[in-house]
Design an enzyme around this catalytic site. Structure first.
Site, mmCIF file in Angstrom:
data_model
loop_
_atom_site.group_PDB
_atom_site.id
_atom_site.type_symbol
_atom_site.label_atom_id
_atom_site.label_comp_id
_atom_site.label_asym_id
_atom_site.label_seq_id
_atom_site.Cartn_x
_atom_site.Cartn_y
_atom_site.Cartn_z
ATOM 1 N N HIS A 120 0.823 -1.209 0.000
ATOM 2 C CA HIS A 120 0.000 0.000 0.000
ATOM 3 C C HIS A 120 0.853 1.253 0.000
ATOM 4 C CE1 HIS A 120 0.175 1.446 4.275
ATOM 5 N NE2 HIS A 120 0.452 0.180 4.548
ATOM 6 N N GLU A 166 -5.467 1.481 2.174
ATOM 7 C CA GLU A 166 -5.206 0.319 3.021
ATOM 8 C C GLU A 166 -5.468 0.649 4.470
ATOM 9 O OE1 GLU A 166 -2.506 -2.297 5.573
ATOM 10 O OE2 GLU A 166 -2.683 -0.120 5.399
#
Length: 436
Positions: A120, A166
């Protein structure tokens, strides 16, 4: 988480000085499987510095829905576009704000057999997120750029992903996986996740394959073996649903990855094994404003980024594990400037030909590895090129190369031939091995 110069050509070098051995005889040699390159940690640090600058210019963070996140995505995309990746932005909405995933495909390879790596790119709103997860994102980016620089063309298709949101619950990666048809999901054979690879008080954790849905024990062991080869002990970790591998695992895709630790406190036993400070979190700045460029352990970042490269080069080529005996020569051989040297190994007791995946372990100390040309020479004189010279300014060569030597009789004297083809730097062969 929910990380010397310009070299002379071989011909020019041989004109400048004689070699320790007679001149090479030109011959066509079967191609060796390409070994994973060393990834210069300074390049990864440069990406982190840019991510820090982006956060600093955008209210101190790179969070979902904020300008700093979009600027981060644009930075990574521009780097990939410039070297020939096919990139696309995938838009989604979360918490009333627009988010983005960046997907990058390297042209070539079997489109029905995809190896995917990801991490992420967003931070929390509280800070710039340089360890979490600038480190993993930057490591993956530099590995992808190295794929392009070397024009690596493995059997499998390579895909990379940088996920948004995320920190809000694995939103971006889940959106991506859910957007794929069953047919497209089935093409992704393995997904590797790298989230927090430079924690300041680091541990060396490998995702446990057997204890999570679709976890890959084979990937786990490959990563554990890599760290063992560089003298680093590991522990298995059950990451569960805390990072972006989770959606892939739920889709039945084999997963794996590495992790340097977050808010959990390092034990005395772990400090004895890895160094650092016991009784202190692996990352004291986890999800805080102090997760800045100063919140990164460079040694951990270097090791973990090289592990990313090792995993990609190993899995993308589908190299099978060795099954036969191992032969070694641990005698030192000095490599003077502008010379060629050899180190022999006598193989005996092996029936038939050498394998199609002969593993050649090389341990060379040298002050500028870009000077070195390395070949494996079979008993009949056939030469297999392991490494060419180049502008790689790092030190030493510690690597395992895989050679298709199935056309060669196994028994006999094999040689590691090392040529130093440019001035100034010297070294030695510390040892090498053949794993049948």
């Amino acid at each position: 988480m929910f990380s010397k110069k310009s070299t002379l050509s071989l011909a020019s070098a041989l004109l400048l000085t004689g070699t320790l051995l007679s001149p090479l005889t030109a011959s066509a040699a079967p191609a060796a499987t390409v070994a994973a390159p060393d990834i210069p940690v300074a390049n990864v640090q440069a990406h982190l510095t840019n991510l820090q600058s982006i956060a600093t210019a955008n209210s101190g963070n790179r969070a979902h829905g904020r300008p700093g996140y979009r600027a981060s995505i644009d930075y990574v995309k521009a780097k990939l576009d410039a070297v020939g990746f096919q990139t696309s932005l995938q838009q989604f909405t979360s918490s009333g704000a627009t988010g983005w995933n960046l997907i990058a495909d390297w042209p070539g390879g079997d489109p029905n057999n995809i190896l995917m790596l990801g991490g992420h790119l967003d931070s929390v709103t509280a800070g710039p997120g340089i360890n979490d997860n600038g480190t993993g994102s930057s490591g993956i980016l530099e590995v992808a750029l190295t794929v392009a620089a070397q024009q690596f063309q493995p059997a499998k298709h390579l895909r990379f992903g940088w996920w948004g949101a995320e920190e809000l619950g694995l939103v971006g990666s889940t959106f991506y996986v859910n957007s794929l048809s069953s047919t497209e999901k089935a093409k992704i054979k393995t997904y590797l996740n790298f989230d927090m690879t430079g924690s300041p008080n680091p541990g060396y954790f490998v995702y446990a394959g057997a204890s999570q849905p679709s976890g890959s024990v084979a990937v786990q062991q490959m990563l554990v073996d890599y760290y063992t080869s560089i003298g680093v002990q590991t522990e298995l970790t059950e990451v569960g649903g805390r990072s972006d591998h989770a959606a892939f695992a739920r889709a039945g895709i084999a997963t794996g990855g590495t992790f340097a630790g977050a808010e959990v406190v390092k034990t005395a036993a772990q400090a004895a094994k890895w160094g650092g400070t016991s009784g202190v979190a692996f990352d004291r700045c986890y999800h805080r404003s102090c997760d800045t460029i100063d919140n990164v352990n460079v040694a951990a970042l270097d090791r973990n980024t090289d592990a990313i490269a090792h995993a990609l080069w190993t899995l993308a080529q589908g190299t099978p594990p060795p099954t036969g005996p191992k032969f070694e020569n641990t005698a030192d051989v000095t490599i003077p400037d502008l010379t060629t040297v050899e180190s022999p190994i006598t193989v005996s007791g092996v029936t038939g030909n050498a394998p199609a995946a002969l593993a050649v372990g090389v341990d060379i100390t040298h002050t500028y590895r870009g000077d070195l040309v390395i070949d494996l020479v079979a008993p009949d004189g056939t030469a297999f090129r392991l490494k060419s010279s180049g502008s790689d300014s790092g030190d030493d060569v510690v690597a395992t190369y895989t050679v298709n030597a199935s056309g060669e009789v196994a028994n006999g004297v094999w040689k590691l031939r090392v040529q130093d083809v440019a001035r100034q730097d010297t070294g030695r062969i510390n040892g090498w091995s053949l794993q049948f």
